[in-house]
Design a protein around this motif. Structure first.
Motif, PDB file in Angstrom:
ATOM      1  N   ARG A  33       0.844  -1.189   0.000  1.00  0.00           N
ATOM      2  CA  ARG A  33       0.000   0.000   0.000  1.00  0.00           C
ATOM      3  C   ARG A  33       0.883   1.243   0.000  1.00  0.00           C
ATOM      4  O   ARG A  33       0.467   2.312   0.382  1.00  0.00           O
ATOM      5  CB  ARG A  33      -0.932  -0.033   1.207  1.00  0.00           C
ATOM      6  CG  ARG A  33      -1.954  -1.142   1.064  1.00  0.00           C
ATOM      7  CD  ARG A  33      -2.762  -1.436   2.270  1.00  0.00           C
ATOM      8  NE  ARG A  33      -3.352  -0.247   2.878  1.00  0.00           N
ATOM      9  CZ  ARG A  33      -4.167  -0.305   3.906  1.00  0.00           C
ATOM     10  NH1 ARG A  33      -4.493  -1.467   4.422  1.00  0.00           N
ATOM     11  NH2 ARG A  33      -4.659   0.793   4.440  1.00  0.00           N
ATOM     12  N   SER A  35       3.322   4.290  -1.650  1.00  0.00           N
ATOM     13  CA  SER A  35       3.047   5.305  -2.665  1.00  0.00           C
ATOM     14  C   SER A  35       3.432   4.782  -4.044  1.00  0.00           C
ATOM     15  O   SER A  35       4.243   3.858  -4.181  1.00  0.00           O
ATOM     16  CB  SER A  35       3.833   6.581  -2.365  1.00  0.00           C
ATOM     17  OG  SER A  35       5.216   6.356  -2.584  1.00  0.00           O
ATOM     18  N   ASP A  36       2.859   5.391  -5.064  1.00  0.00           N
ATOM     19  CA  ASP A  36       3.145   4.988  -6.441  1.00  0.00           C
ATOM     20  C   ASP A  36       4.632   5.097  -6.764  1.00  0.00           C
ATOM     21  O   ASP A  36       5.176   4.269  -7.497  1.00  0.00           O
ATOM     22  CB  ASP A  36       2.336   5.821  -7.431  1.00  0.00           C
ATOM     23  CG  ASP A  36       0.858   5.459  -7.426  1.00  0.00           C
ATOM     24  OD1 ASP A  36       0.501   4.405  -6.863  1.00  0.00           O
ATOM     25  OD2 ASP A  36       0.056   6.227  -7.992  1.00  0.00           O
ATOM     26  N   ASP A  37       5.296   6.125  -6.222  1.00  0.00           N
ATOM     27  CA  ASP A  37       6.737   6.287  -6.476  1.00  0.00           C
ATOM     28  C   ASP A  37       7.531   5.098  -5.944  1.00  0.00           C
ATOM     29  O   ASP A  37       8.444   4.607  -6.607  1.00  0.00           O
ATOM     30  CB  ASP A  37       7.268   7.576  -5.834  1.00  0.00           C
ATOM     31  CG  ASP A  37       6.752   8.826  -6.529  1.00  0.00           C
ATOM     32  OD1 ASP A  37       6.293   8.715  -7.685  1.00  0.00           O
ATOM     33  OD2 ASP A  37       6.817   9.911  -5.912  1.00  0.00           O
ATOM     34  N   ILE A  39       6.372   2.064  -5.365  1.00  0.00           N
ATOM     35  CA  ILE A  39       6.015   0.893  -6.170  1.00  0.00           C
ATOM     36  C   ILE A  39       6.796   0.922  -7.480  1.00  0.00           C
ATOM     37  O   ILE A  39       7.323  -0.102  -7.914  1.00  0.00           O
ATOM     38  CB  ILE A  39       4.490   0.844  -6.439  1.00  0.00           C
ATOM     39  CG1 ILE A  39       3.740   0.584  -5.137  1.00  0.00           C
ATOM     40  CG2 ILE A  39       4.157  -0.229  -7.476  1.00  0.00           C
ATOM     41  CD1 ILE A  39       2.233   0.741  -5.251  1.00  0.00           C
ATOM     42  N   HIS A  40       6.895   2.088  -8.084  1.00  0.00           N
ATOM     43  CA  HIS A  40       7.630   2.231  -9.345  1.00  0.00           C
ATOM     44  C   HIS A  40       9.099   1.824  -9.177  1.00  0.00           C
ATOM     45  O   HIS A  40       9.659   1.135 -10.040  1.00  0.00           O
ATOM     46  CB  HIS A  40       7.532   3.675  -9.853  1.00  0.00           C
ATOM     47  CG  HIS A  40       8.229   3.889 -11.152  1.00  0.00           C
ATOM     48  ND1 HIS A  40       7.765   3.378 -12.339  1.00  0.00           N
ATOM     49  CD2 HIS A  40       9.384   4.533 -11.445  1.00  0.00           C
ATOM     50  CE1 HIS A  40       8.593   3.704 -13.313  1.00  0.00           C
ATOM     51  NE2 HIS A  40       9.591   4.411 -12.801  1.00  0.00           N
ATOM     52  N   VAL A  62      -0.513  -5.361  -8.811  1.00  0.00           N
ATOM     53  CA  VAL A  62      -0.266  -4.683  -7.541  1.00  0.00           C
ATOM     54  C   VAL A  62      -1.508  -4.872  -6.677  1.00  0.00           C
ATOM     55  O   VAL A  62      -2.602  -4.441  -7.036  1.00  0.00           O
ATOM     56  CB  VAL A  62       0.044  -3.183  -7.728  1.00  0.00           C
ATOM     57  CG1 VAL A  62       0.258  -2.512  -6.381  1.00  0.00           C
ATOM     58  CG2 VAL A  62       1.262  -2.998  -8.622  1.00  0.00           C
ATOM     59  N   GLU A  64      -3.275  -3.913  -3.398  1.00  0.00           N
ATOM     60  CA  GLU A  64      -3.259  -2.864  -2.374  1.00  0.00           C
ATOM     61  C   GLU A  64      -4.184  -3.162  -1.204  1.00  0.00           C
ATOM     62  O   GLU A  64      -4.380  -2.311  -0.348  1.00  0.00           O
ATOM     63  CB  GLU A  64      -3.625  -1.519  -3.010  1.00  0.00           C
ATOM     64  CG  GLU A  64      -2.613  -1.062  -4.038  1.00  0.00           C
ATOM     65  CD  GLU A  64      -2.987   0.251  -4.690  1.00  0.00           C
ATOM     66  OE1 GLU A  64      -4.155   0.685  -4.577  1.00  0.00           O
ATOM     67  OE2 GLU A  64      -2.094   0.854  -5.315  1.00  0.00           O
TER      68      GLU A  64
END
Length: 138
Positions: A33, A35-37, A39-40, A62, A64
């Motif tokens: 869960r 942040s997108d950054d 995960i990237h 992904v 979450e």
């Protein structure tokens, strides 16, 4: 964690090899869960390993959700790749992201092994494979 499927007889090992030879395609599964950054960054690391080993990633899943139950849509999606495609490799952040329940996790891994999947666990830096390499029999 020892899995019964890894201790197959030689005939079963040969059958597993013939049933489903990994085709160099893979799926990434990440339960987080963050942040997108973040995960990237993790996906980029996994894609670099895939590229270096000649694995073509065909999907990134992904998850979450907060729960650790095996009955989740994301795990169902991963199971569909295992059972119905040419995918031969699963990259996971951690194998325990699939389930918190040891019995459910064992069943999932046994199914993956039956279909000839290779699972790469990035947290433990471990590979779970459907058969022992030649010469490694006990």
């Amino acid at each position: 964690m020892k899995h019964k499927i890894l201790r197959m007889k030689n005939e079963q090992q040969a059958e597993a090899k013939e049933t489903r030879v990994p085709k160099g395609q893979g799926v990434i599964f990440i339960k987080t869960r963050r942040s997108d950054d973040k995960i990237h960054v993790l996906v980029t690391e996994m894609l670099e390993v895939a590229d270096a080993t000649g694995v073509e990633m065909v999907d990134i899943i992904v998850d979450e959700l907060a729960g650790g139950d095996i009955d989740r849509e994301s795990v169902d999606r991963l199971s569909d790749w295992i059972e119905n495609s040419g995918v031969g490799i699963i990259f996971v952040k951690s194998i325990t992201d699939l389930s918190n329940d040891v019995d459910d996790l064992d069943k999932f891994i046994e199914k993956a092994m039956y279909f000839g999947m290779i699972i790469v666990d990035f947290t433990e830096k471990a590979i779970i494979a459907p058969y022992l390499p030649e010469g490694d029999e006990e």
